[in-house]
Design a protein around this motif. Structure first.
Motif, PDB file in Angstrom:
ATOM      1  N   ARG A  29      -1.641  14.068   5.129  1.00  0.00           N
ATOM      2  CA  ARG A  29      -3.035  13.637   5.216  1.00  0.00           C
ATOM      3  C   ARG A  29      -3.232  12.266   4.581  1.00  0.00           C
ATOM      4  NH1 ARG A  29      -8.158  17.043   2.641  1.00  0.00           N
ATOM      5  NH2 ARG A  29      -9.841  15.866   3.676  1.00  0.00           N
ATOM      6  N   ALA A  30      -2.713  12.076   3.380  1.00  0.00           N
ATOM      7  CA  ALA A  30      -2.876  10.800   2.685  1.00  0.00           C
ATOM      8  C   ALA A  30      -2.193   9.664   3.438  1.00  0.00           C
ATOM      9  CB  ALA A  30      -2.324  10.901   1.265  1.00  0.00           C
ATOM     10  N   LYS A  31      -0.979   9.893   3.898  1.00  0.00           N
ATOM     11  CA  LYS A  31      -0.220   8.849   4.596  1.00  0.00           C
ATOM     12  C   LYS A  31      -0.939   8.411   5.869  1.00  0.00           C
ATOM     13  CE  LYS A  31       4.706   7.917   5.513  1.00  0.00           C
ATOM     14  NZ  LYS A  31       4.689   7.170   6.778  1.00  0.00           N
ATOM     15  N   LEU A  70       0.853  -1.174   0.000  1.00  0.00           N
ATOM     16  CA  LEU A  70       0.000   0.000   0.000  1.00  0.00           C
ATOM     17  C   LEU A  70       0.896   1.233   0.000  1.00  0.00           C
ATOM     18  CD1 LEU A  70      -2.948   1.000   0.152  1.00  0.00           C
ATOM     19  CD2 LEU A  70      -2.706   1.002   2.650  1.00  0.00           C
ATOM     20  N   ALA A  71       0.776   2.050  -1.031  1.00  0.00           N
ATOM     21  CA  ALA A  71       1.597   3.250  -1.178  1.00  0.00           C
ATOM     22  C   ALA A  71       0.698   4.440  -1.461  1.00  0.00           C
ATOM     23  CB  ALA A  71       2.627   3.069  -2.293  1.00  0.00           C
ATOM     24  N   SER A  72       1.270   5.623  -1.475  1.00  0.00           N
ATOM     25  CA  SER A  72       0.495   6.859  -1.563  1.00  0.00           C
ATOM     26  C   SER A  72       0.505   7.454  -2.971  1.00  0.00           C
ATOM     27  CB  SER A  72       1.057   7.889  -0.576  1.00  0.00           C
ATOM     28  OG  SER A  72       0.408   9.139  -0.720  1.00  0.00           O
ATOM     29  N   HIS A  73      -0.651   7.952  -3.363  1.00  0.00           N
ATOM     30  CA  HIS A  73      -0.811   8.732  -4.592  1.00  0.00           C
ATOM     31  C   HIS A  73      -1.227  10.163  -4.235  1.00  0.00           C
ATOM     32  CE1 HIS A  73      -0.931   9.023  -8.868  1.00  0.00           C
ATOM     33  NE2 HIS A  73      -2.237   8.910  -9.043  1.00  0.00           N
ATOM     34  N   GLY A  74      -0.956  10.534  -2.950  1.00  0.00           N
ATOM     35  CA  GLY A  74      -1.426  11.810  -2.448  1.00  0.00           C
ATOM     36  C   GLY A  74      -2.873  11.712  -2.017  1.00  0.00           C
ATOM     37  N   GLU A  82      11.042  14.219   4.327  1.00  0.00           N
ATOM     38  CA  GLU A  82      10.667  14.763   5.638  1.00  0.00           C
ATOM     39  C   GLU A  82       9.376  14.151   6.174  1.00  0.00           C
ATOM     40  OE1 GLU A  82      10.372  18.895   4.848  1.00  0.00           O
ATOM     41  OE2 GLU A  82      12.525  19.140   4.443  1.00  0.00           O
ATOM     42  N   THR A  83       8.492  13.718   5.286  1.00  0.00           N
ATOM     43  CA  THR A  83       7.211  13.156   5.710  1.00  0.00           C
ATOM     44  C   THR A  83       7.239  11.638   5.812  1.00  0.00           C
ATOM     45  OG1 THR A  83       6.483  13.319   3.394  1.00  0.00           O
ATOM     46  CG2 THR A  83       5.795  15.080   4.898  1.00  0.00           C
ATOM     47  N   ALA A  99       2.683   0.306   7.228  1.00  0.00           N
ATOM     48  CA  ALA A  99       3.452   1.522   6.968  1.00  0.00           C
ATOM     49  C   ALA A  99       3.425   1.842   5.476  1.00  0.00           C
ATOM     50  CB  ALA A  99       4.888   1.351   7.442  1.00  0.00           C
ATOM     51  N   VAL A 100       3.345   3.125   5.159  1.00  0.00           N
ATOM     52  CA  VAL A 100       3.370   3.593   3.770  1.00  0.00           C
ATOM     53  C   VAL A 100       4.706   4.272   3.511  1.00  0.00           C
ATOM     54  CG1 VAL A 100       2.374   5.271   2.162  1.00  0.00           C
ATOM     55  CG2 VAL A 100       0.876   3.808   3.542  1.00  0.00           C
TER      56      VAL A 100
END
Length: 287
Positions: free
Chosen positions: A108-110, A84-88, A144-145, A120-121
């Motif tokens: 927010r997305a994470k 599971l990863a982020s696309h914003g 940083e995020t 964890a993403v």
């Protein structure tokens, strides 16, 4: 050189609905998204079923907006062993955001994805590959995020995206502890040609993509990245007559052929999650 059959490639899905694509941005108001019947869950389930049939794991770069509205889908993705990863959060181009707005979007997305998925993403893909020479600060914000890799650069020329002078293989931008893993290209007559899926995969014969991946394996001995979207498996999705003809054509061409092409793809090559295919380069950047 490593034999092509032994190279594990990265299979990725950008989880967004048909009305959220950049090609329709001028035809569908973002404020209307919640009024439009969503099709993303059913379409993503079609992909999950195909992957399970072939025993394949993939990376799902998922919008936080989608995760909020379809938490059960996010749990199914994680429970099946996919990354599971982020696309914003809201599919906004990074080039349209300030560093603080980008930080807020990422955070927010994470948080949403990790809370729902229980994992964890670490990975991120920018909407419409909107990270590159115009906003190099974005990689620092990603690090940083808490992201350890990005797959947001496409080293080609395109009317909506592209950074043709970018490296074609994984690289570490500036001094941040993050690796950028560009979308796959092959070189032909001094030009970078796209070989990563998406609209080109639907437009061109499947044999052209298969040749490109095999060429990459033979000549460079490194893995390919393939990407697609759930809406690309949905020929019954509503038309958007307000969009430009060219946008409608690129969006809808050969949608009905995608399930069979995905089966061919999964049978012809070895595939896995981004974080496992590129584990070594991700770890070196983080060290």
């Amino acid at each position: 050189m490593t034999a092509p059959a032994t190279i594990a490639n990265a299979l990725t899905i950008d989880v967004e609905d048909y009305f959220q694509v950049q090609a329709y941005a001028g035809a569908i108001d973002r404020a209307d998204w919640d009024k439009i019947p969503r099709r993303v869950e059913a379409n993503t389930d079609l992909i999950l079923t195909a992957l399970a049939r072939h025993g394949t794991r993939a990376t799902f770069f998922t919008l936080g907006w989608v995760a909020e509205r379809h938490p059960a889908l996010i749990r199914r993705i994680a429970a099946a062993g996919h990354e599971l990863a982020s696309h914003g959060y809201g599919h906004q181009l990074v080039t349209d955001l300030t560093p603080q707005q980008f930080r807020d979007d990422l955070t927010r997305a994470k948080a949403i994805l990790e809370d729902i998925g229980g994992v964890a993403v670490a990975g991120y893909r920018a909407p419409t590959f909107s990270i590159g020479p115009r906003n190099p600060w974005a990689w620092d914000v990603l690090a940083e995020t808490g992201h350890t890799y990005s797959s947001s650069v496409f080293p080609v020329r395109h009317d909506l995206y592209g950074a043709p002078s970018a490296p074609r293989g994984p690289y570490q931008p500036a001094a941040c502890n993050l690796v950028e893993i560009p979308m796959t290209t092959v070189q032909w007559l001094g030009r970078n040609l796209p070989c990563a899926g998406g609209g080109y995969f639907r437009l061109l014969p499947y044999a052209a993509y298969r040749f490109g991946v095999r060429h990459l394996h033979r000549r460079e001995g490194r893995p390919a990245i393939f990407y697609s979207h759930p809406w690309e498996f949905d020929p019954a999705q509503p038309s958007v007559p307000a969009a430009k003809w060219s946008s409608r054509f690129r969006h809808r061409v050969n949608l009905a052929r995608m399930p069979a092409r995905l089966d061919d793809l999964l049978a012809d090559f070895t595939w896995d999650r981004m974080d496992r295919v590129f584990a070594d380069v991700i770890a070196r950047a983080a060290a």
